[in-house]
Design a protein around this motif. Sequence first.
Motif, PDB file in Angstrom:
ATOM      1  N   LEU A  59       0.808  -1.219   0.000  1.00 55.45           N
ATOM      2  CA  LEU A  59       0.000   0.000   0.000  1.00 55.45           C
ATOM      3  C   LEU A  59       0.845   1.275   0.000  1.00 55.45           C
ATOM      4  O   LEU A  59       0.526   2.213  -0.756  1.00 55.45           O
ATOM      5  N   PRO A  60       1.920   1.382   0.801  1.00 52.70           N
ATOM      6  CA  PRO A  60       2.722   2.614   0.736  1.00 52.70           C
ATOM      7  C   PRO A  60       3.250   2.898  -0.668  1.00 52.70           C
ATOM      8  O   PRO A  60       3.232   4.047  -1.118  1.00 52.70           O
ATOM      9  N   LEU A  61       3.688   1.875  -1.373  1.00 51.12           N
ATOM     10  CA  LEU A  61       4.173   2.057  -2.733  1.00 51.12           C
ATOM     11  C   LEU A  61       3.021   2.422  -3.662  1.00 51.12           C
ATOM     12  O   LEU A  61       3.149   3.315  -4.509  1.00 51.12           O
ATOM     13  N   ARG A  62       1.895   1.753  -3.516  1.00 49.86           N
ATOM     14  CA  ARG A  62       0.753   2.049  -4.388  1.00 49.86           C
ATOM     15  C   ARG A  62       0.251   3.475  -4.165  1.00 49.86           C
ATOM     16  O   ARG A  62      -0.158   4.149  -5.121  1.00 49.86           O
ATOM     17  N   GLU A  63       0.308   3.942  -2.939  1.00 48.15           N
ATOM     18  CA  GLU A  63      -0.095   5.332  -2.667  1.00 48.15           C
ATOM     19  C   GLU A  63       0.886   6.320  -3.297  1.00 48.15           C
ATOM     20  O   GLU A  63       0.471   7.363  -3.813  1.00 48.15           O
ATOM     21  N   LYS A  64       2.166   5.988  -3.288  1.00 48.05           N
ATOM     22  CA  LYS A  64       3.155   6.854  -3.934  1.00 48.05           C
ATOM     23  C   LYS A  64       2.947   6.844  -5.452  1.00 48.05           C
ATOM     24  O   LYS A  64       2.990   7.911  -6.104  1.00 48.05           O
ATOM     25  N   LEU A  65       2.717   5.680  -6.019  1.00 53.98           N
ATOM     26  CA  LEU A  65       2.441   5.594  -7.448  1.00 53.98           C
ATOM     27  C   LEU A  65       1.156   6.346  -7.807  1.00 53.98           C
ATOM     28  O   LEU A  65       1.070   6.990  -8.857  1.00 53.98           O
ATOM     29  N   SER A  66       0.172   6.269  -6.930  1.00 56.11           N
ATOM     30  CA  SER A  66      -1.070   7.002  -7.141  1.00 56.11           C
ATOM     31  C   SER A  66      -0.813   8.493  -7.259  1.00 56.11           C
ATOM     32  O   SER A  66      -1.363   9.175  -8.138  1.00 56.11           O
ATOM     33  N   LEU A 106      16.399  -1.514 -10.175  1.00 56.31           N
ATOM     34  CA  LEU A 106      16.074  -2.317  -8.987  1.00 56.31           C
ATOM     35  C   LEU A 106      15.765  -3.769  -9.350  1.00 56.31           C
ATOM     36  O   LEU A 106      14.951  -4.417  -8.701  1.00 56.31           O
ATOM     37  N   ALA A 107      16.427  -4.288 -10.375  1.00 57.52           N
ATOM     38  CA  ALA A 107      16.109  -5.625 -10.869  1.00 57.52           C
ATOM     39  C   ALA A 107      16.187  -6.692  -9.778  1.00 57.52           C
ATOM     40  O   ALA A 107      15.355  -7.602  -9.728  1.00 57.52           O
ATOM     41  N   ALA A 108      17.168  -6.602  -8.900  1.00 57.27           N
ATOM     42  CA  ALA A 108      17.348  -7.633  -7.875  1.00 57.27           C
ATOM     43  C   ALA A 108      16.254  -7.605  -6.814  1.00 57.27           C
ATOM     44  O   ALA A 108      16.033  -8.608  -6.128  1.00 57.27           O
ATOM     45  N   LEU A 109      15.562  -6.484  -6.686  1.00 56.23           N
ATOM     46  CA  LEU A 109      14.545  -6.354  -5.640  1.00 56.23           C
ATOM     47  C   LEU A 109      13.160  -6.785  -6.109  1.00 56.23           C
ATOM     48  O   LEU A 109      12.249  -6.931  -5.287  1.00 56.23           O
ATOM     49  N   ARG A 110      12.968  -6.971  -7.410  1.00 57.79           N
ATOM     50  CA  ARG A 110      11.720  -7.503  -7.969  1.00 57.79           C
ATOM     51  C   ARG A 110      10.506  -6.675  -7.571  1.00 57.79           C
ATOM     52  O   ARG A 110       9.749  -7.038  -6.676  1.00 57.79           O
ATOM     53  N   VAL A 111      10.313  -5.557  -8.244  1.00 55.28           N
ATOM     54  CA  VAL A 111       9.161  -4.692  -8.009  1.00 55.28           C
ATOM     55  C   VAL A 111       8.533  -4.323  -9.353  1.00 55.28           C
ATOM     56  O   VAL A 111       9.188  -3.724 -10.208  1.00 55.28           O
ATOM     57  N   ALA A 154      11.642   1.454  -4.092  1.00 52.45           N
ATOM     58  CA  ALA A 154      10.838   1.988  -5.176  1.00 52.45           C
ATOM     59  C   ALA A 154      10.285   3.370  -4.832  1.00 52.45           C
ATOM     60  O   ALA A 154      10.290   4.286  -5.667  1.00 52.45           O
ATOM     61  N   ILE A 155       9.826   3.548  -3.607  1.00 50.45           N
ATOM     62  CA  ILE A 155       9.315   4.851  -3.179  1.00 50.45           C
ATOM     63  C   ILE A 155      10.428   5.896  -3.217  1.00 50.45           C
ATOM     64  O   ILE A 155      10.241   7.020  -3.712  1.00 50.45           O
ATOM     65  N   ALA A 156      11.595   5.532  -2.713  1.00 45.85           N
ATOM     66  CA  ALA A 156      12.730   6.465  -2.716  1.00 45.85           C
ATOM     67  C   ALA A 156      13.127   6.825  -4.144  1.00 45.85           C
ATOM     68  O   ALA A 156      13.483   7.975  -4.428  1.00 45.85           O
TER      69      ALA A 156
END
Length: 371
Positions: free
Chosen positions: A71-78, A236-241, A271-273
């Motif tokens: 959700l934190p990432l989705r809110e940032k993408l939003s 960020l390939a190694a982190l899989r997002v 991803a957020i950063a």
Amino acid sequence: MSVSAAKGAVQPRPEIEELPLYRPGVPAQQRVGLTGFKLSSNENPFEPLPAVVDAIRRADRHNVYPDPTALPLREKLSEVLQVPASCIVAGAGSLAVLNDILRVFAGRRPDGSRDEIVYAWRSFESYPISIGETGARAVPVPLRPDLTHDLEGMLAAITERTKIVILCTPNNPTGPALGHAEVREFLSRVPAHVLVVIDEAYIEYVRTADRLDSLALQREFPNALILRTFSKAHGLAALRVGYCVAREEITRHLTTVAVPFAVSQAGQMAAIASLDELPAVRDRVERTVRERTRVRDELLTLGLSVPDAQGNFVWLPLGAGSEQFTALCSAQALAVRPFAGEGVRVSIGLPEAHDRLLALTRTYLRSQGAR
């Protein structure tokens, strides 16, 4: 006779046995006196930005689950994309999200018949695997001679059994990107019940005049879905997002089957950063685009018909010589990605790697001309 012997060994579903194997890009071979360069996996040549590295380091509570739906990432993408968070589904890379999309909306029907999924070919190597896993029938439509999508051919391939169409833009591994006007026209002619997945793993690298505005099309067409990743431009390939954007009547079904906690805490924070550092991300992307232009221009000068390159890679149409050229590169500590009988995909990395690649290409082409 044992029960296991009488009944035979454990067997997978029939469609699983038919699937091709995914072939990842190989690392560079170590050669004395040469720095090895891996140009076979379309990886970002730059490390994550300092602010992103700091965010990863702060994600140190490894005994605690992350937010189950990111959700934190989705809110940032939003905030960045100006779409509701409920219209975004995140996952462990865009391929994981695509796999959920395919298995939710297509498969084998109760009567034993199979739904159909239309896509261009050659394109992303995982498509036939992901489609086959669902039990649906893959319907590949050959690329046009200039290695772009044959949108008319894809429309003609749609039948009453078609559930999904996949557009890969820029197309991996050939490179060309679809334009906004042609995709809008395409969507206007696709039946409303057919889901159109616009796979934009390399969207940040596109520099065409009629650059696709997929978010505008997703707002206009209820059956359009956008698929994106943090693996390429964000490094960020190694982190899989990865994530998708679609109408809520689509994403609510994906949320039902999505693996909880699929995006790690480190992945979410990174991803957020990275989204907070978009100017710096774009600067790095621009450096790659400039190098891509240099490499393609040089290859064209050498006489290769390199298609329009809009990702972080170029396509060398070497046909039957693809594996020989790959071996030549490997002997000089360069790892590239061959597609037997078709061509070689070369990721855009650092200038030193490409200087060596261009020299090898000259040598190879001279040797072919001498035959």
